[in-house]
Design an enzyme around this catalytic site. Structure first.
Site, short mmCIF file in Angstrom:
data_model
loop_
_atom_site.label_atom_id
_atom_site.label_comp_id
_atom_site.label_asym_id
_atom_site.label_seq_id
_atom_site.Cartn_x
_atom_site.Cartn_y
_atom_site.Cartn_z
N ARG A 104 0.83 -1.20 0.00
CA ARG A 104 0.00 0.00 0.00
C ARG A 104 0.88 1.26 0.00
NH1 ARG A 104 -5.29 -0.67 0.40
NH2 ARG A 104 -6.06 -2.69 1.09
N ASP A 200 0.96 -17.36 10.65
CA ASP A 200 1.41 -16.68 9.44
C ASP A 200 1.93 -17.72 8.45
OD1 ASP A 200 3.37 -15.38 7.57
OD2 ASP A 200 2.74 -13.59 8.67
N ASP A 203 5.56 -17.13 7.00
CA ASP A 203 6.62 -17.44 7.96
C ASP A 203 6.79 -18.94 8.14
OD1 ASP A 203 7.35 -14.83 8.44
OD2 ASP A 203 6.07 -14.60 10.20
#
Length: 209
Positions: A104, A200, A203
């Site tokens: 973003r 996650d 990860d």
């Protein structure tokens, strides 16, 4: 939401149980992601275009059907989506792969592709966007919007764990997209992680815990 497909198969549920387990090693987690993508691919690819082909068997000519090699593109959302690509490649070694990474803009707050690389003719193919998690739906919606801006019109989105909120948002913003999820969880926590989820995914795939 007739375009939403949640899997209900013993093998899917079995492997997801180990994927969720916090004691599963990085190597086993990575293998499970690949195996689940392979298992899901059979259903995801059930309606992809085929063409007529004649094959000479040891006895006669057989009239067969083959998947068009240029008719499909797998697009992982970086980085976690990379873990699902080998499962599709095992089933279809010829499949072409594009890559999209999104971030973003801090000033405009709009998504921008920091990496976008697609095979030639992607706008004429069925694009299968893959990402292990569909949490808020933001990344999936942004990736598909970016692909649409580049002329892509046919999509499927494939994830391992979805949230109800993520499915709702993706269905609302892109009602033309078929959504496939191995399982769906009801809750997002304050950090936008799916609960119970699996943590996650990036990860755990790449060992960067």
């Amino acid at each position: 939401m007739d375009r939403v497909h949640i899997f209900d198969h013993p093998m899917i549920h079995h492997k997801i149980s180990y994927l969720r387990d916090k004691t599963t090693s990085t190597a086993d987690f990575r293998n499970l992601v690949e195996e689940l993508a392979l298992l899901m691919a059979f259903e995801v690819l059930a309606d992809v275009p085929t063409y007529d082909a004649e094959v000479e068997t040891p006895l006669a000519t057989a009239h067969c059907r083959r998947i068009a090699e240029d008719g499909l593109v797998i697009v992982p959302i970086l980085r976690a989506g990379l873990g699902m690509v080998p499962g599709f490649q095992k089933l279809l070694p010829f499949v072409r792969v594009g890559h999209i990474g999104l971030a973003r803009n801090e000033e405009t707050h709009e998504p921008e592709a920091y990496y976008y690389k697609m095979p030639p003719g992607v706008e004429d193919a069925t694009v299968i966007v893959v990402d292990p998690m569909l949490a808020t739906g933001g990344s999936a919606c942004d990736a598909i919007a970016t692909l649409k801006a580049h002329g892509v019109t046919r999509f499927k989105f494939v994830c391992l764990i979805a949230s109800e909120a993520g499915i709702a948002r993706l269905s609302a913003e892109h009602p033309d997209v078929e959504i496939y999820a191995a399982e769906c969880d009801p809750v997002l926590n304050d950090d936008a992680y799916i609960v119970p989820g699996l943590g996650d995914a990036g990860d755990r795939i790449f060992g960067t815990l």
